[in-house]
Design a protein around this motif. Structure first.
Motif, PDB file in Angstrom:
ATOM      1  N   ASP A 135      22.361   4.335  12.226  1.00  0.00           N
ATOM      2  CA  ASP A 135      21.511   3.430  13.013  1.00  0.00           C
ATOM      3  C   ASP A 135      20.106   4.018  13.090  1.00  0.00           C
ATOM      4  O   ASP A 135      19.928   5.178  13.463  1.00  0.00           O
ATOM      5  N   ILE A 136      19.103   3.210  12.725  1.00  0.00           N
ATOM      6  CA  ILE A 136      17.703   3.644  12.780  1.00  0.00           C
ATOM      7  C   ILE A 136      16.933   2.630  13.621  1.00  0.00           C
ATOM      8  O   ILE A 136      16.880   1.451  13.289  1.00  0.00           O
ATOM      9  N   THR A 137      16.353   3.106  14.708  1.00  0.00           N
ATOM     10  CA  THR A 137      15.618   2.229  15.620  1.00  0.00           C
ATOM     11  C   THR A 137      14.330   2.915  16.061  1.00  0.00           C
ATOM     12  O   THR A 137      14.130   4.114  15.841  1.00  0.00           O
ATOM     13  N   THR A 138      13.468   2.153  16.710  1.00  0.00           N
ATOM     14  CA  THR A 138      12.269   2.699  17.356  1.00  0.00           C
ATOM     15  C   THR A 138      12.270   2.240  18.810  1.00  0.00           C
ATOM     16  O   THR A 138      12.762   1.159  19.134  1.00  0.00           O
ATOM     17  N   ASN A 139      11.717   3.070  19.673  1.00  0.00           N
ATOM     18  CA  ASN A 139      11.672   2.712  21.093  1.00  0.00           C
ATOM     19  C   ASN A 139      10.259   2.701  21.654  1.00  0.00           C
ATOM     20  O   ASN A 139      10.062   2.815  22.860  1.00  0.00           O
ATOM     21  N   GLY A 140       9.269   2.599  20.776  1.00  0.00           N
ATOM     22  CA  GLY A 140       7.890   2.553  21.227  1.00  0.00           C
ATOM     23  C   GLY A 140       7.172   3.871  21.107  1.00  0.00           C
ATOM     24  O   GLY A 140       5.950   3.911  20.934  1.00  0.00           O
ATOM     25  N   THR A 141       7.892   4.976  21.200  1.00  0.00           N
ATOM     26  CA  THR A 141       7.283   6.301  21.065  1.00  0.00           C
ATOM     27  C   THR A 141       7.966   7.147  19.992  1.00  0.00           C
ATOM     28  O   THR A 141       7.362   8.061  19.449  1.00  0.00           O
ATOM     29  N   ASN A 142       9.221   6.837  19.705  1.00  0.00           N
ATOM     30  CA  ASN A 142       9.980   7.634  18.748  1.00  0.00           C
ATOM     31  C   ASN A 142      10.758   6.749  17.782  1.00  0.00           C
ATOM     32  O   ASN A 142      11.087   5.603  18.101  1.00  0.00           O
ATOM     33  N   GLY A 175       0.789  -1.216   0.000  1.00  0.00           N
ATOM     34  CA  GLY A 175       0.000   0.000   0.000  1.00  0.00           C
ATOM     35  C   GLY A 175       0.824   1.269   0.000  1.00  0.00           C
ATOM     36  O   GLY A 175       0.451   2.254   0.618  1.00  0.00           O
ATOM     37  N   GLY A 176       1.934   1.288  -0.702  1.00  0.00           N
ATOM     38  CA  GLY A 176       2.717   2.508  -0.788  1.00  0.00           C
ATOM     39  C   GLY A 176       3.705   2.696   0.340  1.00  0.00           C
ATOM     40  O   GLY A 176       4.128   3.818   0.608  1.00  0.00           O
ATOM     41  N   LEU A 177       4.085   1.622   1.011  1.00  0.00           N
ATOM     42  CA  LEU A 177       5.055   1.706   2.093  1.00  0.00           C
ATOM     43  C   LEU A 177       6.443   1.331   1.587  1.00  0.00           C
ATOM     44  O   LEU A 177       6.590   0.519   0.680  1.00  0.00           O
ATOM     45  N   VAL A 178       7.450   1.942   2.189  1.00  0.00           N
ATOM     46  CA  VAL A 178       8.839   1.699   1.814  1.00  0.00           C
ATOM     47  C   VAL A 178       9.548   1.026   2.991  1.00  0.00           C
ATOM     48  O   VAL A 178       9.441   1.489   4.134  1.00  0.00           O
ATOM     49  N   GLY A 179      10.252  -0.068   2.718  1.00  0.00           N
ATOM     50  CA  GLY A 179      11.057  -0.726   3.746  1.00  0.00           C
ATOM     51  C   GLY A 179      12.319   0.087   4.007  1.00  0.00           C
ATOM     52  O   GLY A 179      13.200   0.161   3.149  1.00  0.00           O
ATOM     53  N   LEU A 180      12.394   0.717   5.176  1.00  0.00           N
ATOM     54  CA  LEU A 180      13.514   1.619   5.462  1.00  0.00           C
ATOM     55  C   LEU A 180      14.848   0.879   5.516  1.00  0.00           C
ATOM     56  O   LEU A 180      15.880   1.448   5.162  1.00  0.00           O
ATOM     57  N   SER A 181      14.844  -0.362   5.963  1.00  0.00           N
ATOM     58  CA  SER A 181      16.097  -1.087   6.115  1.00  0.00           C
ATOM     59  C   SER A 181      16.827  -1.216   4.785  1.00  0.00           C
ATOM     60  O   SER A 181      17.980  -0.801   4.640  1.00  0.00           O
ATOM     61  N   ASP A 182      16.148  -1.776   3.772  1.00  0.00           N
ATOM     62  CA  ASP A 182      16.778  -1.938   2.462  1.00  0.00           C
ATOM     63  C   ASP A 182      17.074  -0.587   1.821  1.00  0.00           C
ATOM     64  O   ASP A 182      18.126  -0.398   1.186  1.00  0.00           O
ATOM     65  N   CYS A 189      19.403  -1.039  10.646  1.00  0.00           N
ATOM     66  CA  CYS A 189      18.044  -0.500  10.716  1.00  0.00           C
ATOM     67  C   CYS A 189      17.090  -1.627  11.053  1.00  0.00           C
ATOM     68  O   CYS A 189      17.150  -2.707  10.453  1.00  0.00           O
ATOM     69  N   THR A 190      16.222  -1.386  12.003  1.00  0.00           N
ATOM     70  CA  THR A 190      15.209  -2.378  12.344  1.00  0.00           C
ATOM     71  C   THR A 190      14.205  -2.490  11.204  1.00  0.00           C
ATOM     72  O   THR A 190      14.174  -1.664  10.291  1.00  0.00           O
ATOM     73  N   ASP A 191      13.372  -3.519  11.250  1.00  0.00           N
ATOM     74  CA  ASP A 191      12.416  -3.783  10.172  1.00  0.00           C
ATOM     75  C   ASP A 191      11.258  -2.795  10.275  1.00  0.00           C
ATOM     76  O   ASP A 191      10.272  -3.046  10.964  1.00  0.00           O
ATOM     77  N   ILE A 192      11.404  -1.661   9.588  1.00  0.00           N
ATOM     78  CA  ILE A 192      10.430  -0.577   9.654  1.00  0.00           C
ATOM     79  C   ILE A 192       9.894  -0.306   8.257  1.00  0.00           C
ATOM     80  O   ILE A 192      10.652  -0.201   7.299  1.00  0.00           O
ATOM     81  N   PHE A 193       8.578  -0.183   8.151  1.00  0.00           N
ATOM     82  CA  PHE A 193       7.951   0.233   6.897  1.00  0.00           C
ATOM     83  C   PHE A 193       7.297   1.585   7.129  1.00  0.00           C
ATOM     84  O   PHE A 193       6.564   1.786   8.095  1.00  0.00           O
TER      85      PHE A 193
END
Length: 257
Positions: A191-198, A119-126, A151-155
């Protein structure tokens, strides 16, 4: 058929279709409810079919749009490259190279949209990994400088991916240009990560460090502007050795349409 079976086998007199007025009224309501349920079921099935067709058409249009946009950006990139090659002013050549790199960041995001099925999402890791490696190959010349991306698995929506890509592009470019003078080598880590809020984008090098007297250039101003557009903040600190820039973005941007 259910009403006929009930009338014949279960309503007195059994094994006969001779039923009273009260039972006839009840069977009529039963039949009406059955037809209504069948009509509703068929209407829902048709609605689901149309929704599937609409989603398929939207995905096709999105892929076509990404393809056309990528082609347009390729033309722009070629024009900038041609202009850069024809210029003899080093400052102009550097500025055009930086502009071309930004165009390519957007082009790579559009390429990731093609046939993604999300649906128009980009996988940030790749996306960011390819971007980091491309920047390293483009800008490090012959110096032993490595660009390492985790980078964690983020779309993310394409607009957010472009913002993140531009932020990484500017920060890595700044490190490659200023953190390693002369022939000095090193490692730039993204390094790209998420911590639940950011969502946190960190770029750290092991170069000469952060100078407090450095006047922010166009790249630094662009990073702050991009972060602000996503409701984020930018922090810069000495990494001993090297310099660390941390961009903190609200994780709710990943839910943007």
């Amino acid at each position: 058929m259910s009403a006929a079976v009930a009338a014949y086998f279960f309503i007195d007199p059994i094994f006969s279709f001779a039923i009273g007025l009260k039972d006839t009224f009840a069977l009529t309501i039963f039949v009406a409810i059955g037809f209504t349920m069948s009509w509703i079921t068929e209407a829902l099935r048709e609605a689901v079919r149309r929704l599937d067709e609409s989603e398929a058409a939207k995905a096709l249009l999105l892929e076509e749009l990404a393809h056309r946009t990528k082609n347009d950006l390729a033309i722009i990139s070629s024009a900038i490259t041609l202009q850069r090659n024809n210029s003899k002013d080093p400052a102009v050549r550097d500025a055009l190279s930086a502009a071309n790199a930004r165009v390519l960041v957007v082009a790579q995001a559009q390429e990731r949209l093609r046939g993604d099925g999300k649906g128009g999402l980009v996988g940030l890791s790749d996306y960011v990994t390819a971007l980091g490696h491309g920047l390293g190959d483009l800008l490090r010349d012959v110096r032993p400088i490595a660009v390492r991306v985790t980078c964690t698995d983020i779309f993310a929506p394409s607009s957010v991916a472009v913002h993140v890509g531009l932020i990484v592009n500017e920060l890595v470019t700044n490190s490659l240009k200023y953190a390693y003078p002369t022939e000095r080598g090193g490692v730039i880590k993204v390094d790209i990560t998420t911590n639940g809020t950011n969502m946190i984008v960190t770029v750290i090098d092991d170069g000469v460090g952060c100078s407090p007297e450095t006047v922010p250039g166009l790249g630094s101003k662009l990073v702050r502007l991009l972060a602000k557009q996503l409701g984020g903040t930018v922090e810069r600190e000495d990494a001993n050795p090297g310099c660390c820039v941390r961009v903190t973005l609200d994780e709710r941007i990943l839910l943007l349409p």
